[in-house]
Motif scaffolding. Sequence first.
Motif, PDB file in Angstrom:
ATOM      1  N   SER A   9     108.404  67.891 -17.307  1.00 43.44           N
ATOM      2  CA  SER A   9     107.782  67.845 -16.054  1.00 43.44           C
ATOM      3  C   SER A   9     106.412  68.485 -15.967  1.00 43.44           C
ATOM      4  O   SER A   9     105.577  68.218 -14.981  1.00 43.44           O
ATOM      5  N   ASN A  10     106.192  69.285 -16.878  1.00 44.87           N
ATOM      6  CA  ASN A  10     104.726  69.874 -16.793  1.00 44.87           C
ATOM      7  C   ASN A  10     103.679  69.037 -17.317  1.00 44.87           C
ATOM      8  O   ASN A  10     102.457  69.493 -17.242  1.00 44.87           O
ATOM      9  N   LYS A  11     103.919  67.974 -17.862  1.00 42.56           N
ATOM     10  CA  LYS A  11     103.023  66.855 -18.247  1.00 42.56           C
ATOM     11  C   LYS A  11     102.989  65.971 -17.109  1.00 42.56           C
ATOM     12  O   LYS A  11     103.876  65.688 -16.295  1.00 42.56           O
ATOM     13  N   LYS A  12     101.467  65.365 -17.150  1.00 42.88           N
ATOM     14  CA  LYS A  12     101.350  64.116 -16.119  1.00 42.88           C
ATOM     15  C   LYS A  12     102.310  62.868 -16.834  1.00 42.88           C
ATOM     16  O   LYS A  12     101.823  62.392 -18.021  1.00 42.88           O
ATOM     17  N   ARG A  13     103.187  62.168 -15.880  1.00 36.26           N
ATOM     18  CA  ARG A  13     104.156  61.358 -16.386  1.00 36.26           C
ATOM     19  C   ARG A  13     104.505  60.178 -15.465  1.00 36.26           C
ATOM     20  O   ARG A  13     105.205  59.408 -15.544  1.00 36.26           O
ATOM     21  N   LEU A  14     103.203  60.014 -14.772  1.00 35.85           N
ATOM     22  CA  LEU A  14     103.456  59.018 -13.751  1.00 35.85           C
ATOM     23  C   LEU A  14     102.034  58.272 -13.956  1.00 35.85           C
ATOM     24  O   LEU A  14     100.856  58.724 -13.831  1.00 35.85           O
ATOM     25  N   TRP A  15     102.151  56.885 -14.004  1.00 39.23           N
ATOM     26  CA  TRP A  15     100.775  55.973 -14.196  1.00 39.23           C
ATOM     27  C   TRP A  15     100.795  54.778 -13.203  1.00 39.23           C
ATOM     28  O   TRP A  15     102.017  54.263 -12.987  1.00 39.23           O
ATOM     29  N   ILE A  16      99.604  54.604 -12.436  1.00 38.01           N
ATOM     30  CA  ILE A  16      99.860  53.569 -11.421  1.00 38.01           C
ATOM     31  C   ILE A  16      98.665  52.501 -11.975  1.00 38.01           C
ATOM     32  O   ILE A  16      97.530  53.050 -12.241  1.00 38.01           O
ATOM     33  N   HIS A  65      96.845  58.867 -12.655  1.00 37.17           N
ATOM     34  CA  HIS A  65      97.825  59.469 -13.794  1.00 37.17           C
ATOM     35  C   HIS A  65      98.116  61.052 -13.478  1.00 37.17           C
ATOM     36  O   HIS A  65      97.145  61.710 -13.476  1.00 37.17           O
ATOM     37  N   THR A  66      99.267  61.152 -13.132  1.00 38.41           N
ATOM     38  CA  THR A  66      99.392  62.402 -12.518  1.00 38.41           C
ATOM     39  C   THR A  66     100.849  63.003 -12.627  1.00 38.41           C
ATOM     40  O   THR A  66     101.785  62.241 -13.240  1.00 38.41           O
ATOM     41  N   LEU A  67     101.175  64.350 -12.170  1.00 34.25           N
ATOM     42  CA  LEU A  67     102.313  64.605 -12.198  1.00 34.25           C
ATOM     43  C   LEU A  67     103.599  63.955 -11.113  1.00 34.25           C
ATOM     44  O   LEU A  67     103.072  63.577 -10.232  1.00 34.25           O
ATOM     45  N   VAL A  68     104.622  64.101 -11.399  1.00 29.97           N
ATOM     46  CA  VAL A  68     105.929  63.508 -10.637  1.00 29.97           C
ATOM     47  C   VAL A  68     107.251  64.395 -11.089  1.00 29.97           C
ATOM     48  O   VAL A  68     107.313  64.821 -12.162  1.00 29.97           O
TER      49      VAL A  68
END
Length: 246
Positions: free
Chosen positions: A87-94, A105-108
């Motif tokens: 969860s400390n990594k950016k794991r959402l991409w649109i 590309h961001t945190l979630v």
Amino acid sequence: MIRRTILSFLIVVLVPYSSLFANIPVSEKSKALASYIENNYALLKTTGPKPEYELFKKGLIGYLNLKKQNKLSESGLLTLIDFRMSSNKKRLWIIDLKTHEVLYHTLVAHGRNSGNEFAKKFSNVPNSNTSSLGFYVTGETYSGKHGLSLRLDGVEAGFNNNARDRAIVMHGANYVDKSFTKNYGRLGRSFGCPSIPMGLREEIIPLIAEKSCLFIYYPDNEYLQNSNLINEEVAYEAIHSVSYLL
């Protein structure tokens, strides 16, 4: 002889176009679909890391299947969340599939009962405070206790179809921030919602609202064995109807 030729011609003409795919061997469909996905993955434009290929592959297959079911708008947007990652990594991409651009590309965050730094447990049960896997179709926006928020409709029975009843929505949260990880060693957690940084909610939520595709992934065996939306054969038939994908 002439009558037989005319009859044969009529049979060919009257056969629905989609049924012609049935004559193509499954192995050839798999190869064609794999090439199709690889081409679209290679075209992704981003200033940061791409989503991992397996995530993109399954996300695009589900997107195609939902398009075939006429459940998605023509926005061409695909949101991917990779819960294999910290969860400390950016794991959402649109991703804008029309332009092949990674727009965000961001945190979630994940649900508090799904795990601490890593999400490992998932549920579709009300009040479980866990995240739910699978494909969602985004709904309408509204203003709630977290401000601008986005309703989500889970479309996979047994995995996320209780999302709306559970009030699983996308919203901004102050605990989705790098400063939180510095203090606690991990990102904050939600009641099961895919919460995003507060500073991005006004940009992201209106962008993906109203029938775009969102996919939350983790290699859970039960999900992989039972999800109908990662069916490759159906997805192959859909690629011919999505003109903006190569």
